[in-house]
Design an enzyme around this catalytic site. Sequence first.
Site, PDB file in Angstrom:
ATOM      1  CE1 TYR A 176      -3.303  -2.688  -0.074  1.00 42.82           C
ATOM      2  CE2 TYR A 176      -3.769  -2.338   2.224  1.00 42.82           C
ATOM      3  CZ  TYR A 176      -4.021  -2.988   1.043  1.00 42.82           C
ATOM      4  OH  TYR A 176      -4.999  -3.944   0.989  1.00 42.82           O
ATOM      5  CE  LYS A 198       0.680 -16.932  -2.424  1.00 35.56           C
ATOM      6  NZ  LYS A 198       0.162 -18.282  -2.785  1.00 35.56           N
ATOM      7  CG  ASP A 231      -2.346 -19.626  -0.897  1.00 35.37           C
ATOM      8  OD1 ASP A 231      -1.496 -19.687   0.009  1.00 35.37           O
ATOM      9  OD2 ASP A 231      -2.219 -20.221  -1.983  1.00 35.37           O
ATOM     10  CG  ASP A 254      -7.232  -4.581   3.725  1.00 34.69           C
ATOM     11  OD1 ASP A 254      -8.225  -4.554   4.468  1.00 34.69           O
ATOM     12  OD2 ASP A 254      -7.073  -3.785   2.778  1.00 34.69           O
ATOM     13  CG  ASP A 296     -12.256  -6.791   5.911  1.00 37.14           C
ATOM     14  OD1 ASP A 296     -11.994  -6.266   7.012  1.00 37.14           O
ATOM     15  OD2 ASP A 296     -12.560  -6.127   4.900  1.00 37.14           O
TER      16      ASP A 296
END
Length: 368
Positions: free
Chosen positions: A142, A193, A226, A250, A254
């Site tokens: 970001y 990852k 993942d 993020d 959520d």
Amino acid sequence: MTTYKLLLLPGDGIGPEVMEEVSRVIAWVNARGHAKIETETDLVGGCAYDAHGQAISDAAMRRASAADAVMLGAVGGPKWDGVAYDQRPEAGLLRLRKDLELFANLRPAICYPALADASSLKRDQVDGLDIMIVRELTGGVYFGEPKEIKDLGNGQKRAVDTQVYETYEIERIAAVAFELARLRRNQVHSAEKRNVMKTGVLWNEVVTRLHQESYADVTLYHILADNCAMQLVRAPKQFDVIVTDNLFGDMLSDEASMLTGSLGMLPSASLGATDANGHRRALYEPVHGSAPDIAGRGVANPIATIASFAMCLRYSFNLGETADRIERAIAFVLDEGYRTADIAQADCRTIGTAEMGKTIVAALDRIG
Ligand code: NAD
């Protein structure tokens, strides 16, 4: 008795309504002699723009820096849709996070037994769920440079975001996760990852080294981000603390939060570095926004904000027992069948924002 300075920034929409209920809980903490909490109130978001032409004034920022902790309600709303990008209500929140260097975002996902049937998963998968997601908040994709869209001149464009992490950024967020785990069930999952990303390789290396050097008593698992997303909906109770980067955090926070039901139930904390005096900058806020669709009607659920205040007591004021008591009072009130409209259920009593606040405060005395 220790005195703490708390800055209240109620903000816009339902922010002032839910913050009013936090003030009620603060009055209880002070009256029962658990601590002396001195509050100041200032503007943030659209209301600050209306008053000062900016989403948070320099004076409010100075107050935030001087306080032991900051509590924020919510910012934004359709009234400010046309405001210039730099002055939009969210800019106030972003400035707080940036200037206070709040690099660690803590999002608990707790499923109160009384609400387990409201989850999209089966009751036995979520009843008693208690996960803490620790998300790196000030680095990663970001913020990394270059971040641009280039016109290639042949009718095509190229967009670039840059995922970048340095050792110290990974070390400090991992340290927060390990310290938290020691206060909980002593287990950390580090999600990245490393199979396809260099930042994942470094993340894994740094977390592994820090664990060996300073936190070998904590059980550490490495998990691909993942797979972590899948496991969260398959068997969420296997997790205690999950630490991950800004982007994955993020998404995963959520996802985890929705295991537990309504937005009106979800607290959060954002923590900064500890200074030489042992003081850690911190901002506490509900996950939800200003809910313009219900603002001013006295129906908003104040539990997310009250639970955020409980986190403030635990992480900034070292009042873990009082925080536990507030969380038990929330569970007690839900067990007794009190609900706000967003979590309404058949056979339960639907009450408004102020009544929910008063019922929780009454429960604080009743549970003893
Ligand atoms: P929102 O979280 O404000 O509302 C989403 C839905 O959840 C709405 O139907 C709302 O009524 C409901 N809801 C939210 N909190 C609730 C509560 N405590 N009790 C009962 N119901 C609740 O998200 P949105 O509608 O996408 O955004 C509204 C505004 O809030 C926008 O301006 C957005 O930019 C802003 N926003 C601010 C923050 C923040 O301050 N941290 C976060 C998200 C959105």
